[in-house]
Motif scaffolding. Structure first.
Motif, PDB file in Angstrom:
ATOM      1  N   UNK A  97     -44.135 -26.528   1.670  1.00  0.00           N
ATOM      2  CA  UNK A  97     -44.623 -27.462   0.651  1.00  0.00           C
ATOM      3  C   UNK A  97     -44.644 -26.809  -0.730  1.00  0.00           C
ATOM      4  N   UNK A  98     -44.994 -25.520  -0.791  1.00  0.00           N
ATOM      5  CA  UNK A  98     -44.994 -24.797  -2.066  1.00  0.00           C
ATOM      6  C   UNK A  98     -43.588 -24.709  -2.632  1.00  0.00           C
ATOM      7  N   UNK A  99     -42.620 -24.438  -1.756  1.00  0.00           N
ATOM      8  CA  UNK A  99     -41.226 -24.328  -2.189  1.00  0.00           C
ATOM      9  C   UNK A  99     -40.712 -25.693  -2.656  1.00  0.00           C
ATOM     10  N   UNK A 100     -41.048 -26.738  -1.934  1.00  0.00           N
ATOM     11  CA  UNK A 100     -40.655 -28.083  -2.349  1.00  0.00           C
ATOM     12  C   UNK A 100     -41.243 -28.422  -3.714  1.00  0.00           C
ATOM     13  N   UNK A 101     -42.495 -28.074  -3.930  1.00  0.00           N
ATOM     14  CA  UNK A 101     -43.139 -28.369  -5.217  1.00  0.00           C
ATOM     15  C   UNK A 101     -42.406 -27.667  -6.355  1.00  0.00           C
ATOM     16  N   UNK A 144     -43.039 -13.020   1.068  1.00  0.00           N
ATOM     17  CA  UNK A 144     -42.621 -11.922   0.203  1.00  0.00           C
ATOM     18  C   UNK A 144     -41.262 -12.199  -0.386  1.00  0.00           C
ATOM     19  N   UNK A 145     -40.281 -12.460   0.474  1.00  0.00           N
ATOM     20  CA  UNK A 145     -38.967 -12.915   0.000  1.00  0.00           C
ATOM     21  C   UNK A 145     -39.127 -14.288  -0.630  1.00  0.00           C
ATOM     22  N   UNK A 146     -39.781 -15.193   0.069  1.00  0.00           N
ATOM     23  CA  UNK A 146     -40.282 -16.458  -0.476  1.00  0.00           C
ATOM     24  C   UNK A 146     -41.689 -16.648   0.091  1.00  0.00           C
ATOM     25  N   UNK A 177     -38.675 -17.738  -6.841  1.00  0.00           N
ATOM     26  CA  UNK A 177     -39.998 -18.293  -7.137  1.00  0.00           C
ATOM     27  C   UNK A 177     -40.969 -18.113  -5.969  1.00  0.00           C
ATOM     28  N   UNK A 178     -42.119 -17.536  -6.268  1.00  0.00           N
ATOM     29  CA  UNK A 178     -43.127 -17.286  -5.238  1.00  0.00           C
ATOM     30  C   UNK A 178     -42.921 -16.009  -4.461  1.00  0.00           C
ATOM     31  N   UNK A 182     -45.015  -6.699  -3.264  1.00  0.00           N
ATOM     32  CA  UNK A 182     -46.218  -6.223  -2.571  1.00  0.00           C
ATOM     33  C   UNK A 182     -46.406  -6.998  -1.266  1.00  0.00           C
ATOM     34  N   UNK A 183     -46.237  -8.314  -1.352  1.00  0.00           N
ATOM     35  CA  UNK A 183     -46.434  -9.167  -0.186  1.00  0.00           C
ATOM     36  C   UNK A 183     -45.387  -8.877   0.882  1.00  0.00           C
ATOM     37  N   UNK A 184     -44.138  -8.673   0.468  1.00  0.00           N
ATOM     38  CA  UNK A 184     -43.089  -8.366   1.442  1.00  0.00           C
ATOM     39  C   UNK A 184     -43.393  -7.064   2.170  1.00  0.00           C
ATOM     40  N   UNK A 185     -43.828  -6.058   1.446  1.00  0.00           N
ATOM     41  CA  UNK A 185     -44.160  -4.775   2.072  1.00  0.00           C
ATOM     42  C   UNK A 185     -45.188  -4.975   3.184  1.00  0.00           C
ATOM     43  N   UNK A 186     -46.223  -5.767   2.917  1.00  0.00           N
ATOM     44  CA  UNK A 186     -47.274  -5.980   3.910  1.00  0.00           C
ATOM     45  C   UNK A 186     -46.764  -6.806   5.091  1.00  0.00           C
ATOM     46  N   UNK A 187     -45.875  -7.746   4.813  1.00  0.00           N
ATOM     47  CA  UNK A 187     -45.292  -8.530   5.905  1.00  0.00           C
ATOM     48  C   UNK A 187     -44.453  -7.652   6.822  1.00  0.00           C
ATOM     49  N   UNK A 188     -43.660  -6.769   6.226  1.00  0.00           N
ATOM     50  CA  UNK A 188     -42.830  -5.875   7.028  1.00  0.00           C
ATOM     51  C   UNK A 188     -43.704  -4.956   7.871  1.00  0.00           C
TER      52      UNK A 188
END
Length: 286
Positions: A97-101, A144-146, A177-178, A182-188
């Motif tokens: 939904x965030x990506x659609x917005x 992280x990527x999106x 966008x989005x 930092x977020x990708x690192x934590x996801x990995x």
């Protein structure tokens, strides 16, 4: 019960599609399908998806799920076509939904696009469990990527989307966008905390000239050998590397057509009065 995995590689977009199943005559999931698209002519074709359909029918499989790890920026999804041909529920993470917005604004879609995810048959919440026949599965939110990236853990196999690449390729960009390094690192790190022999399946491979495209690695191999994210790399080191590298990257060739189709679950825009569907190219807006 561990899954059987059949990979299908599309060299035009360096994308792997997977059929995940429990054996002959069982239910299956199709992960990250590809609709062929020629940007020069604007023509679509279904050769890549038809190879997947042929495999499903040859092995007597019943398609239960059409899983998308995220709204891809480098290929068009064939999920809508596959659903018409072999059935299945199209699913993605609820943060679509965030990506659609975001992209509704970029493409000025107005009332053409609802930004509530209803184009998909199911939106997965983080850590939601589900079944593929007798196979146990879980949807892992790995942004992280999106912001909407999901990885699908099915038995001892995880389909990581663009969260990771093969160890000698590293990691995906974080400047969409989005996106956020930092977020990708934590996801990995969440993925690499899984047992060492967990099988990891990539969505893409961009191999060096010394090897052929490959789709499968393990947690252990990633932790010891990933050039961007091996054990010992700190979050700040990764973020510095990733953001510096991302500044040098051009936009993916198919990002503008891909995103418009993929936020619609692989469906094309409604045909206009002449019966033709049109994609938009925003000029001087990005």
């Amino acid at each position: 019960m561990e899954p059987l995995v059949a990979p299908f590689f599309d060299p035009a977009t360096s994308t792997f599609t997977y059929v995940v199943h429990g054996g002959e005559g069982t239910e299956c999931a199709i992960v990250d399908s590809v609709l062929d698209f020629d940007p020069k002519s604007g023509r679509t074709s279904t050769a890549s998806a038809d190879r997947v359909i042929a495999f499903v029918r040859e092995h007597g499989l019943t398609v239960q799920w059409l899983l998308e790890t995220h709204a891809h920026a480098d290929h068009l999804s064939a999920a809508h076509y596959l659903k018409d041909e072999v059935g299945g529920r199209i699913a993605i993470g609820e943060h679509i939904r965030m990506v659609q917005h975001t992209f509704k604004g970029v493409f000025n879609l107005g009332t053409e696009l609802e930004e509530d995810g209803t184009q998909f048959d199911h939106l997965f919440a983080a850590d939601e469990t589900f079944k593929i026949g007798e196979l146990d599965a879980q949807a892992l939110h790995v942004p992280g990527h999106t912001p909407a990236d999901m990885a699908y853990c099915i038995g001892n196999a995880v389909f990581v989307g663009d969260t990771l690449f093969m160890p000698d390729v590293g990691s995906a960009r974080c400047d969409f966008p989005g996106g956020d390094a930092h977020t990708l690192y934590r996801s990995v790190k969440k993925l690499l905390a899984l047992p060492p022999q967990t099988r990891l399946y990539m969505c893409h491979d961009y191999p060096p000239a010394t090897r052929e495209p490959s789709c499968e690695t393990t947690v252990e191999q990633q932790r010891s050998g990933n050039i961007h994210l091996h054990d010992g790399v700190t979050e700040n080191e990764f973020v510095t590397m990733r953001t510096t590298r991302d500044r040098t990257l051009s936009m993916p060739t198919l990002i503008l057509p891909s995103v418009q189709v993929n936020i619609r679950a692989g469906a094309m825009p409604r045909p206009e009065s002449n019966g033709v569907s049109y994609l938009k190219i925003p000029l001087n807006a990005i």
